[in-house]
Design an enzyme around this catalytic site. Structure first.
Site, PDB file in Angstrom:
ATOM      1  N   ARG A 111      13.964  11.512  26.673  1.00  0.00           N
ATOM      2  CA  ARG A 111      12.415  11.597  26.360  1.00  0.00           C
ATOM      3  C   ARG A 111      11.531  11.705  27.591  1.00  0.00           C
ATOM      4  NH1 ARG A 111       9.241   8.008  22.386  1.00  0.00           N
ATOM      5  NH2 ARG A 111       9.991   9.502  20.942  1.00  0.00           N
ATOM      6  N   HIS A 138       8.535  17.526  19.684  1.00  0.00           N
ATOM      7  CA  HIS A 138       9.303  16.426  19.047  1.00  0.00           C
ATOM      8  C   HIS A 138      10.336  16.778  18.013  1.00  0.00           C
ATOM      9  CE1 HIS A 138      10.455  12.464  18.774  1.00  0.00           C
ATOM     10  NE2 HIS A 138       9.274  11.899  18.296  1.00  0.00           N
ATOM     11  N   GLN A 141      11.745  14.461  15.436  1.00  0.00           N
ATOM     12  CA  GLN A 141      10.951  13.863  14.460  1.00  0.00           C
ATOM     13  C   GLN A 141      10.703  14.780  13.258  1.00  0.00           C
ATOM     14  OE1 GLN A 141       8.934  10.909  14.637  1.00  0.00           O
ATOM     15  NE2 GLN A 141       8.690  11.295  12.383  1.00  0.00           N
ATOM     16  N   ASP A 233      -1.074  12.004  13.679  1.00  0.00           N
ATOM     17  CA  ASP A 233      -0.585  11.331  15.119  1.00  0.00           C
ATOM     18  C   ASP A 233      -1.681  10.711  15.766  1.00  0.00           C
ATOM     19  OD1 ASP A 233       1.095  10.833  17.025  1.00  0.00           O
ATOM     20  OD2 ASP A 233       1.557  12.605  17.729  1.00  0.00           O
ATOM     21  N   CYS A 273       4.095  10.036  12.473  1.00  0.00           N
ATOM     22  CA  CYS A 273       5.463   9.648  12.863  1.00  0.00           C
ATOM     23  C   CYS A 273       5.607   8.473  13.454  1.00  0.00           C
ATOM     24  CB  CYS A 273       5.465  10.759  14.260  1.00  0.00           C
ATOM     25  SG  CYS A 273       4.188  10.597  15.470  1.00  0.00           S
ATOM     26  N   ARG A 301      14.787   9.155  10.261  1.00  0.00           N
ATOM     27  CA  ARG A 301      15.214   9.405  11.823  1.00  0.00           C
ATOM     28  C   ARG A 301      16.563   9.350  12.281  1.00  0.00           C
ATOM     29  NH1 ARG A 301      11.119   9.669  15.877  1.00  0.00           N
ATOM     30  NH2 ARG A 301      13.183  10.217  16.922  1.00  0.00           N
TER      31      ARG A 301
HETATM   32  N1   CP Z   1       8.039   8.635  16.027  1.00  0.00           N
HETATM   33  C1   CP Z   1       8.778   8.289  17.391  1.00  0.00           C
HETATM   34  O1   CP Z   1       9.112   8.967  18.034  1.00  0.00           O
HETATM   35  O2   CP Z   1       8.624   6.732  17.569  1.00  0.00           O
HETATM   36  P1   CP Z   1       8.854   6.319  19.071  1.00  0.00           P
HETATM   37  O3   CP Z   1       7.936   6.803  20.096  1.00  0.00           O
HETATM   38  O4   CP Z   1       8.926   4.729  18.746  1.00  0.00           O
HETATM   39  O5   CP Z   1      10.335   6.650  19.560  1.00  0.00           O
HETATM   40  N1  NVA Z   2       2.415  12.700  20.037  1.00  0.00           N
HETATM   41  C1  NVA Z   2       2.760  11.289  20.656  1.00  0.00           C
HETATM   42  C2  NVA Z   2       3.961  10.980  19.371  1.00  0.00           C
HETATM   43  C3  NVA Z   2       4.628   9.659  19.649  1.00  0.00           C
HETATM   44  C4  NVA Z   2       6.015   9.568  18.950  1.00  0.00           C
HETATM   45  C5  NVA Z   2       3.028  11.013  21.783  1.00  0.00           C
HETATM   46  O1  NVA Z   2       3.466  12.018  22.454  1.00  0.00           O
HETATM   47  O2  NVA Z   2       2.806   9.954  22.496  1.00  0.00           O
END
Ligand code: CP
Ligand code: NVA
Length: 314
Positions: A111, A138, A141, A233, A273, A301
């Site tokens: 990430r 993502h 997701q 989101d 999400c 997930r």
């Molecule tokens: N939806 C999602 O990716 O959640 P987290 O940021 O908690 O991993």
């Molecule tokens: N768009 C959000 C998604 C979190 C799962 C971010 O990038 O923070």
């Protein structure tokens, strides 16, 4: 007598990594969703699929769902994971990090802030690199989300997915998968917060081939009209905290409320999400309504990522 463990042969992905959604072909995407549903129904059949494999989980940003579902998925498939939290490549070049990790583990889940970090790691690593969220995509997701949509509606045919809010990483991944799975996609954002034009062009090319549409608008009511699923989101993604108060003002008309849901189909589900900020992008009422699918998405997930790991890790 002990029943022998059923070891199912799994179709491996052609691509070496999951840098973005498009590393899965449309056929592989459908195969993955099918496998995810099998894994969900009979997890014990796959309990040794990753036996003897270790994966590295790298997080430059916070996570609840992604970190825990990857750790659990790997462990429930008979493998194990090591977790590293903090900036990747601060002390040494990414190409060196990648060539350390691939000596110890059979896959890297990362990430990151910038998509280029994923691309660079994938370029140098000899083991699969999985994008666990970047500024652009993502993909993990979106896999769970399309599994959820299929469970709720039984088909992708004739389905319309509407995203309301920021044209962000989650919106991009949903758009790319919707257009390939034959799902109509609409997004309503404030002016200036539309999705990346290059990704929209890619999605529109797929949509045209599949007889569906990708609609970009600034009008949320127009976008949710006829929608089977209304998705939102956070308005300020991780890394955009300094813009939060400006964004909260600009995005206020885009909150998904009971009234906005009533502009969609009567059986429309709500999706997010997570994490959700109640009172901003979604009302508490909508989060808690029976047609809210947010915890199914979170559960999926786990299953979708198990399918991905089996199709990617050698
Ligand atoms: N939806 C999602 O990716 O959640 P987290 O940021 O908690 O991993
Ligand atoms: N768009 C959000 C998604 C979190 C799962 C971010 O990038 O923070």
């Amino acid at each position: 007598m002990a029943v022998p463990m059923v070891q199912t042969a799994v179709w491996k992905m052609a691509a070496a990594d999951l840098k973005s959604d498009l590393d899965l072909s449309t056929e592989e995407l459908r195969t993955l969703l099918d496998l995810a549903s099998k894994v969900k129904r009979t997890p014990s059949r796959f309990a040794s699929a990753l036996a003897g494999r270790y994966l590295t989980l790298l997080f430059e940003k916070p996570s609840l769902r992604t970190r825990l579902t990857f750790e659990l998925a790997i462990k429930q498939l008979g493998g194990d994971a090591v977790v590293c939290i903090g900036p990747i490549g601060g002390r040494e070049p990414l190409k060196d990090v990648a060539r350390n990790l691939d000596r110890w583990t059979q896959g890297i889940v990362a990430r990151v802030f910038e998509q280029t970090t994923i691309e660079e790691m994938a370029k140098w690593s000899s083991v699969p690199v999985i994008n666990a969220l970047s500024d652009l995509y993502h993909p993990c997701q979106a896999l769970a989300d399309f599994q959820t949509i299929l469970e709720r509606f039984g088909t992708f045919e004739g389905i319309k997915l509407t995203f309301v809010g920021d044209g962000n990483n989650v919106a991009h991944s949903l758009m790319l998968d919707a257009s390939r799975l034959g799902v109509d996609f609409a997004i309503a954002t404030p002016k200036g917060y539309e999705p990346n034009p290059g990704i929209v062009a890619q999605a529109r090319a797929y949509a045209e081939n599949n007889g569906v549409r990708v609609t970009i608008t600034n009008d949320p009511v127009e976008a949710v009209s006829g929608a089977h699923t209304v998705y939102t989101d956070v308005w300020a993604s991780m890394g955009q905290e300094e813009e939060a108060s400006t964004r909260h003002r600009i995005f206020a008309p885009y909150q998904v409320t009971g009234e906005m849901m009533s502009a969609a189909r009567p059986d429309a589900i709500f999706m997010h999400c997570l994490p959700a900020k109640r009172g901003l992008e979604v009302s508490d009422e909508v989060m808690e309504m029976p047609r809210s699918a947010v915890f199914d998405q979170a559960e999926n997930r786990l299953h979708a990522q198990k399918a991905l790991l089996m199709m990617l890790v050698k």
